[in-house]
Design a protein around this motif. Structure first.
Motif, PDB file in Angstrom:
ATOM      1  N   ILE A   1      75.374 -13.555  10.214  1.00  0.00           N
ATOM      2  CA  ILE A   1      75.086 -12.872  11.476  1.00  0.00           C
ATOM      3  C   ILE A   1      73.786 -13.392  12.088  1.00  0.00           C
ATOM      4  CG2 ILE A   1      74.478 -10.639  12.475  1.00  0.00           C
ATOM      5  CD1 ILE A   1      77.441 -11.006  11.971  1.00  0.00           C
ATOM      6  N   ASP A   2      72.772 -13.622  11.246  1.00  0.00           N
ATOM      7  CA  ASP A   2      71.516 -14.179  11.755  1.00  0.00           C
ATOM      8  C   ASP A   2      71.733 -15.558  12.362  1.00  0.00           C
ATOM      9  OD1 ASP A   2      70.120 -11.951  10.989  1.00  0.00           O
ATOM     10  OD2 ASP A   2      69.455 -12.792   9.076  1.00  0.00           O
ATOM     11  N   SER A   3      72.617 -16.348  11.750  1.00  0.00           N
ATOM     12  CA  SER A   3      72.896 -17.680  12.290  1.00  0.00           C
ATOM     13  C   SER A   3      73.661 -17.583  13.605  1.00  0.00           C
ATOM     14  CB  SER A   3      73.708 -18.492  11.271  1.00  0.00           C
ATOM     15  OG  SER A   3      72.985 -18.655  10.068  1.00  0.00           O
ATOM     16  N   PHE A   4      74.578 -16.609  13.685  1.00  0.00           N
ATOM     17  CA  PHE A   4      75.349 -16.426  14.919  1.00  0.00           C
ATOM     18  C   PHE A   4      74.442 -16.051  16.087  1.00  0.00           C
ATOM     19  CE2 PHE A   4      79.489 -15.945  12.640  1.00  0.00           C
ATOM     20  CZ  PHE A   4      80.223 -16.782  13.457  1.00  0.00           C
ATOM     21  N   PHE A   5      73.653 -14.990  15.888  1.00  0.00           N
ATOM     22  CA  PHE A   5      72.926 -14.389  17.007  1.00  0.00           C
ATOM     23  C   PHE A   5      71.440 -14.749  17.020  1.00  0.00           C
ATOM     24  CE2 PHE A   5      76.539 -11.608  16.017  1.00  0.00           C
ATOM     25  CZ  PHE A   5      77.191 -11.646  17.239  1.00  0.00           C
ATOM     26  N   GLY A   6      70.844 -14.838  15.830  1.00  0.00           N
ATOM     27  CA  GLY A   6      69.412 -15.121  15.794  1.00  0.00           C
ATOM     28  C   GLY A   6      69.096 -16.582  16.030  1.00  0.00           C
ATOM     29  N   GLY A   7      69.914 -17.467  15.448  1.00  0.00           N
ATOM     30  CA  GLY A   7      69.638 -18.890  15.576  1.00  0.00           C
ATOM     31  C   GLY A   7      70.442 -19.590  16.637  1.00  0.00           C
ATOM     32  N   ALA A   8      71.335 -18.835  17.328  1.00  0.00           N
ATOM     33  CA  ALA A   8      72.182 -19.422  18.380  1.00  0.00           C
ATOM     34  C   ALA A   8      72.933 -20.632  17.857  1.00  0.00           C
ATOM     35  CB  ALA A   8      71.344 -19.798  19.604  1.00  0.00           C
ATOM     36  N   SER A   9      73.408 -20.530  16.603  1.00  0.00           N
ATOM     37  CA  SER A   9      74.169 -21.617  15.986  1.00  0.00           C
ATOM     38  C   SER A   9      75.526 -21.065  15.573  1.00  0.00           C
ATOM     39  CB  SER A   9      73.418 -22.183  14.771  1.00  0.00           C
ATOM     40  OG  SER A   9      72.138 -22.660  15.145  1.00  0.00           O
TER      41      SER A   9
ATOM     42  N   GLY B   1      78.389 -22.554  15.385  1.00  0.00           N
ATOM     43  CA  GLY B   1      79.102 -23.433  14.466  1.00  0.00           C
ATOM     44  C   GLY B   1      78.677 -23.228  13.037  1.00  0.00           C
ATOM     45  N   ILE B   2      77.361 -23.119  12.800  1.00  0.00           N
ATOM     46  CA  ILE B   2      76.864 -22.890  11.439  1.00  0.00           C
ATOM     47  C   ILE B   2      77.274 -21.506  10.952  1.00  0.00           C
ATOM     48  CG2 ILE B   2      74.769 -22.609  10.072  1.00  0.00           C
ATOM     49  CD1 ILE B   2      73.486 -24.807  11.672  1.00  0.00           C
ATOM     50  N   GLY B   3      77.189 -20.504  11.832  1.00  0.00           N
ATOM     51  CA  GLY B   3      77.630 -19.175  11.445  1.00  0.00           C
ATOM     52  C   GLY B   3      79.106 -19.153  11.082  1.00  0.00           C
ATOM     53  N   SER B   4      79.937 -19.867  11.830  1.00  0.00           N
ATOM     54  CA  SER B   4      81.360 -19.951  11.505  1.00  0.00           C
ATOM     55  C   SER B   4      81.580 -20.670  10.188  1.00  0.00           C
ATOM     56  CB  SER B   4      82.106 -20.671  12.632  1.00  0.00           C
ATOM     57  OG  SER B   4      82.013 -19.950  13.842  1.00  0.00           O
ATOM     58  N   ALA B   5      80.789 -21.686   9.905  1.00  0.00           N
ATOM     59  CA  ALA B   5      80.902 -22.378   8.618  1.00  0.00           C
ATOM     60  C   ALA B   5      80.550 -21.440   7.470  1.00  0.00           C
ATOM     61  CB  ALA B   5      79.995 -23.611   8.605  1.00  0.00           C
ATOM     62  N   LEU B   6      79.538 -20.606   7.680  1.00  0.00           N
ATOM     63  CA  LEU B   6      79.168 -19.628   6.654  1.00  0.00           C
ATOM     64  C   LEU B   6      80.297 -18.629   6.416  1.00  0.00           C
ATOM     65  CD1 LEU B   6      75.500 -18.978   7.793  1.00  0.00           C
ATOM     66  CD2 LEU B   6      76.173 -19.863   5.562  1.00  0.00           C
ATOM     67  N   VAL B   7      80.876 -18.117   7.494  1.00  0.00           N
ATOM     68  CA  VAL B   7      81.966 -17.148   7.361  1.00  0.00           C
ATOM     69  C   VAL B   7      83.185 -17.793   6.717  1.00  0.00           C
ATOM     70  CG1 VAL B   7      83.548 -15.677   8.655  1.00  0.00           C
ATOM     71  CG2 VAL B   7      81.139 -15.774   9.288  1.00  0.00           C
ATOM     72  N   THR B   8      83.476 -19.034   7.073  1.00  0.00           N
ATOM     73  CA  THR B   8      84.603 -19.744   6.467  1.00  0.00           C
ATOM     74  C   THR B   8      84.400 -19.926   4.975  1.00  0.00           C
ATOM     75  OG1 THR B   8      85.037 -20.921   8.542  1.00  0.00           O
ATOM     76  CG2 THR B   8      85.939 -21.870   6.527  1.00  0.00           C
TER      77      THR B   8
END
Length: 306
Positions: free
Chosen positions: A261-269, A271-278
């Motif tokens: 979630i921090d990567s999705f919204f905090g870091g504006a990344s 793609g990286i957030g989706s990779a983490l969730v995957t």
């Protein structure tokens, strides 16, 4: 054979009641999963054009020490979120069954069930706020209690120090999940023949011996379900960490879900957030598949030996 054919034909009509649910599952689960996999291959801040980067996002997260730290926390959370609630729920359910059903009558069982299950009913945001007030370092209920008992030296900034914050989140998880295990085990005890317990008591078996040799083994199916459900929940835990500490202080309580979630919204990344969730979904799916195969193999062995 004719009767078996009639039964099979009658059961074939039940599938029409399952098809809508299966369609929704395929559309909103598998569809969104593969969409997320596609986004994980992009460099995209969540707006504007996206750039294809392939598996670079996965390489980035695997090289990130915070990613591995979040998984170490997730592995630790299995203890307060799964193992301890299962053991404590089993003991409390057996104690309730022995005390209320055997002595005071079964009418008090719903009262105990409601009391222990209450943390599951209260919204997690509300219970998180209550625990934050209890554990507040300046004037919180816990520190005030310790001061009142003359144990002021034990007061802490419970949610602002890495070690105590991890223990505080663990205690919150234990309080939150014990009621679920308790209710499942208490339901499982309803199929236990009371005459077996009465016979064991007449033979001189104490409470510990009855738990070990009678009630405990009879609740193995429930224990498997509870352990599997809570272990998966521990690996993808989000709400208890988010509402109590937000993953802090200094990322000492972060989980893979909060890190994503921090990567999705905090870091504006995105793609990286989706990779983490995957990655999280694949790991949990792999664990479920392994568990399913073990159960099937064990069932085949039992059937063959029988």
């Amino acid at each position: 054979m004719a009767l078996r054919g009639q039964v099979a034909q009658r059961q074939r009509g039940y599938g029409w009641f399952l098809y809508p649910g299966v369609a929704v599952l395929v559309l909103f689960f598998f569809g969104m999963f593969f969409w997320n996999v596609g986004i994980s291959l992009l460099k995209w801040p969540g707006y504007g054009p996206a750039k294809w980067v392939g598996f670079d996002n996965f390489r980035i997260i695997f090289e990130n020490k915070d990613f591995w730290e979040s998984w170490s926390h997730a592995a630790f959370y299995v203890i307060p979120f799964s193992l301890l609630p299962t053991a404590l729920g089993l003991v409390l359910a057996v104690a309730t069954y022995d005390a209320f059903v055997g002595r005071f009558g079964s009418k008090l069982v719903p009262v105990a069930r409601s009391g222990f299950f209450l943390p599951q009913i209260v919204p997690i945001a509300v219970s998180g706020m209550i625990w934050m007030w209890m554990l507040d370092g300046s004037g919180g209920a816990l520190n005030s209690l310790l001061d009142g008992l003359g144990l002021g030296s034990l007061t802490q900034e419970w949610l602002r120090e890495p070690d105590t914050a991890l223990l505080a989140v663990s205690a919150f998880m234990l309080w939150l999940q014990t009621g679920f295990a308790y209710v499942v085990f208490l339901a499982g005890l309803s199929r236990l023949d009371p005459s077996i317990l009465e016979a064991s008591q007449l033979d001189g078996a104490n409470w510990t011996q009855r738990l070990r040799w009678i009630t405990g083994p009879s609740l193995r199916p429930e224990a498997f379900v509870v352990l599997l459900f809570l272990t998966v929940g521990a690996l993808k835990v989000f709400a208890p960490v988010f509402y109590l500490t937000g993953g802090g202080p200094y990322s000492s309580t972060t989980s893979p879900a909060t890190f994503a979630i921090d990567s999705f919204f905090g870091g504006a990344s995105v793609g990286i957030g989706s990779a983490l969730v995957t990655t999280l979904a694949l790991i949990i799916g792999g664990l479920l598949a392994i568990t399913f195969l073990i159960v099937r193999l064990r069932a085949r062995v039992v059937k063959r030996d029988a």
